[in-house]
Design a protein around this motif. Structure first.
Motif, PDB file in Angstrom:
ATOM      1  N   ASN A  80      11.028  -5.650   5.246  1.00 18.93           N
ATOM      2  CA  ASN A  80       9.841  -6.374   5.700  1.00 18.93           C
ATOM      3  C   ASN A  80       9.071  -6.925   4.509  1.00 18.93           C
ATOM      4  O   ASN A  80       9.242  -6.471   3.383  1.00 18.93           O
ATOM      5  CB  ASN A  80       8.938  -5.454   6.522  1.00 18.93           C
ATOM      6  N   THR A  94       6.163  -6.449   3.688  1.00 24.17           N
ATOM      7  CA  THR A  94       5.502  -5.367   2.981  1.00 24.17           C
ATOM      8  C   THR A  94       5.631  -4.074   3.767  1.00 24.17           C
ATOM      9  O   THR A  94       6.127  -4.071   4.894  1.00 24.17           O
ATOM     10  CB  THR A  94       4.018  -5.687   2.682  1.00 24.17           C
ATOM     11  N   SER A  95       5.234  -3.005   3.141  1.00 24.62           N
ATOM     12  CA  SER A  95       5.297  -1.702   3.780  1.00 24.62           C
ATOM     13  C   SER A  95       4.075  -0.942   3.263  1.00 24.62           C
ATOM     14  O   SER A  95       3.714  -1.069   2.092  1.00 24.62           O
ATOM     15  CB  SER A  95       6.632  -1.071   3.382  1.00 24.62           C
ATOM     16  N   PRO A  96       3.387  -0.195   4.128  1.00 20.99           N
ATOM     17  CA  PRO A  96       2.083   0.334   3.719  1.00 20.99           C
ATOM     18  C   PRO A  96       2.157   1.420   2.651  1.00 20.99           C
ATOM     19  O   PRO A  96       3.122   2.186   2.607  1.00 20.99           O
ATOM     20  CB  PRO A  96       1.511   0.902   5.022  1.00 20.99           C
ATOM     21  N   HIS A 106      -6.665  -2.927   5.468  1.00 17.05           N
ATOM     22  CA  HIS A 106      -5.610  -2.926   6.476  1.00 17.05           C
ATOM     23  C   HIS A 106      -4.307  -2.403   5.864  1.00 17.05           C
ATOM     24  O   HIS A 106      -4.063  -2.567   4.661  1.00 17.05           O
ATOM     25  CB  HIS A 106      -5.410  -4.350   7.007  1.00 17.05           C
ATOM     26  N   THR A 160      -1.454  -3.435   5.640  1.00 14.73           N
ATOM     27  CA  THR A 160      -0.594  -4.378   4.904  1.00 14.73           C
ATOM     28  C   THR A 160      -1.148  -4.780   3.537  1.00 14.73           C
ATOM     29  O   THR A 160      -0.492  -5.505   2.799  1.00 14.73           O
ATOM     30  CB  THR A 160      -0.409  -5.680   5.709  1.00 14.73           C
ATOM     31  N   LYS A 161      -2.357  -4.359   3.221  1.00 11.04           N
ATOM     32  CA  LYS A 161      -2.950  -4.772   1.947  1.00 11.04           C
ATOM     33  C   LYS A 161      -2.520  -3.821   0.819  1.00 11.04           C
ATOM     34  O   LYS A 161      -1.982  -2.741   1.060  1.00 11.04           O
ATOM     35  CB  LYS A 161      -4.475  -4.814   2.067  1.00 11.04           C
ATOM     36  N   ASN A 199      -4.955   0.716   1.396  1.00 11.02           N
ATOM     37  CA  ASN A 199      -5.380   0.783   2.792  1.00 11.02           C
ATOM     38  C   ASN A 199      -6.014   2.118   3.168  1.00 11.02           C
ATOM     39  O   ASN A 199      -5.793   3.146   2.513  1.00 11.02           O
ATOM     40  CB  ASN A 199      -4.194   0.501   3.721  1.00 11.02           C
ATOM     41  N   TYR A 212       0.517  -9.921  -3.692  1.00  9.80           N
ATOM     42  CA  TYR A 212       1.512 -10.722  -2.966  1.00  9.80           C
ATOM     43  C   TYR A 212       2.456 -11.380  -3.958  1.00  9.80           C
ATOM     44  O   TYR A 212       2.147 -11.484  -5.141  1.00  9.80           O
ATOM     45  CB  TYR A 212       0.823 -11.822  -2.133  1.00  9.80           C
ATOM     46  N   SER A 242       6.248  -4.346  -1.992  1.00 15.46           N
ATOM     47  CA  SER A 242       5.455  -3.159  -1.704  1.00 15.46           C
ATOM     48  C   SER A 242       5.819  -2.093  -2.722  1.00 15.46           C
ATOM     49  O   SER A 242       6.885  -2.147  -3.333  1.00 15.46           O
ATOM     50  CB  SER A 242       5.731  -2.634  -0.294  1.00 15.46           C
TER      51      SER A 242
END
Ligand SMILES: *Cc1c(COP(=O)(O)O)cnc(C)c1O
Length: 375
Positions: free
Chosen positions: A6, A8-10, A179, A181-182, A185, A284, A351
């Protein structure tokens, strides 16, 4: 088929570490409304961001409350190159967004702001896109000259510093999103950072129905409080943030090795960060594809990566003024640079928890696309 990567990943602490904080919540039986986790998280953030800080359920509600607290009315100069939240927050508050084009670093083009100012303009809402800092000095100068408020949507810019100082101090209020995704988080969460004590009361009361105390309700507020479980996650993630940013940096450098030997792919200007003493957060990995040089479009690359189960994202496409809900009211051709970038941009997976194998898969796929077109 290989596993999906994906975009990103948290960031997550070990479960053991989170359980330590959960134990405290079970002991206190305090789940929300400024409990001990909130207070601790707030105080850690005030230190890190070098400003006063209030916490919210998410970044969007925080932005909404910042707008309400500043009592904005009329027109706000902003950017169409952002996430839906920025513009929606203005429109939901009855304000008219006036869209200014973006510059080379994807943030608002400060040389185009003044021509958009009218007698109805009350504020500038600028975005530190991808963690790139807006030209904050010029914005301050313009705001001062025209008596405008300044809000920064710093959703992407947690932990970014300029000349050793947190960027949270610029403008009247800065909003950071926490959030999942940032870069950093608290599951979901939002921060408002500010330095003028006069905003404190409204920023606090508005998130809890406008309640000042049991018998005094000062304003028409919302319910936008950060709960103890979110604050606990924030406390745990803060402990591993530095490592996470370092890990991201290494991945970005791997991408850059590949991109730097190919023409027609623009990246963020990392040299510029170094030269201007900016501590970047590697939030990013956007790349901008110039088809006339690469021989392939952004959409070609996006689809190609998809066939390899790699989930790059067109972030930000479409630009806000091209949304179905806005396209009849605004004209995206008035911000040609934002429109052009929106058509060319792709953010690659990034990530802190990406494995070496995943990074290699992404890099190899990117290289394959670049080389295929060169032949
Ligand atoms: C994520 C984001 C927001 C909203 O933050 P949430 O915490 O998801 O509500 C606002 N602006 C930008 C630019 C964002 O990327």
């Amino acid at each position: 088929m290989e596993k999906i990567i994906n975009v990103t990943s948290p960031l997550m602490p070990t479960m053991e570490r989170y359980i330590e904080e959960l134990n405290k919540i079970w002991n206190s039986r305090w789940m929300t409304n400024n409990g001990p986790e909130y207070v601790e998280f707030q105080s850690k953030l005030e230190e890190l961001l070098e400003n006063k800080v209030e916490l919210y359920v998410n970044g969007h509600m925080a932005l909404d409350i910042a707008i309400k607290a500043l009592e904005l009315k009329g027109e706000v100069i902003t950017t169409p190159y952002t996430f839906a939240s920025t513009t929606h927050a203005l429109v939901m508050n009855g304000l008219t967004p006036v869209f200014c084009d973006i510059g080379d670093d994807y943030t608002i083009d400060v040389d185009k702001i003044e021509e958009l100012i009218t007698d109805k303009t009350c504020a500038i809402l600028a975005v530190h896109v991808y963690g790139c800092i807006c030209d904050v000095d010029k914005i301050e100068e313009i705001a001062h000259r025209h008596n405008l408020k300044v809000i920064y949507d710093a959703a992407h810019a947690f932990a970014v510093k300029k000349k050793g100082k947190s960027i949270a101090g610029y403008g009247d209020i800065s909003m950071f999103s926490l959030h999942a995704t940032k870069v950093f988080n608290s599951i979901e969460g939002g921060i408002l950072a500010y330095h003028d004590e006069k905003y404190a009361r409204e920023l606090r009361n508005l998130r809890n129905f406008g309640i000042e105390n049991e018998e005094s309700i000062t304003s028409v507020g919302l319910n936008a409080k950060m709960n103890e479980f979110a604050a606990a996650m924030g406390i745990c993630n803060l402990e591993i943030l530095e490592e996470a940013i370092a890990a991201r940096r290494i991945i970005v450098e791997k991408y850059l090795e590949i991109i730097q030997c190919s023409k027609g792919i623009k990246t963020l200007n990392y040299e510029n960060f170094k030269n201007n003493d900016i501590e970047y957060n590697y939030a990013y990995m956007p790349i901008e594809i110039d088809e006339s040089i690469t021989g392939f479009t952004r959409d070609d690359l996006h689809s190609f990566l998809k066939t390899k189960n790699i989930g790059a994202r067109k972030y930000f496409y479409p630009i806000v003024t091209d949304y179905e809900c806005y396209r009849d009211k605004f004209n995206s051709n008035l911000t040609p640079n934002a429109k052009k970038v929106g058509d060319r941009i792709l953010t690659l997976p990034l990530s802190a928890s990406m494995t070496e194998e995943e990074v290699s898969r992404c890099c190899n796929a990117l290289r394959e696309m670049i080389e295929r077109k060169r032949m």
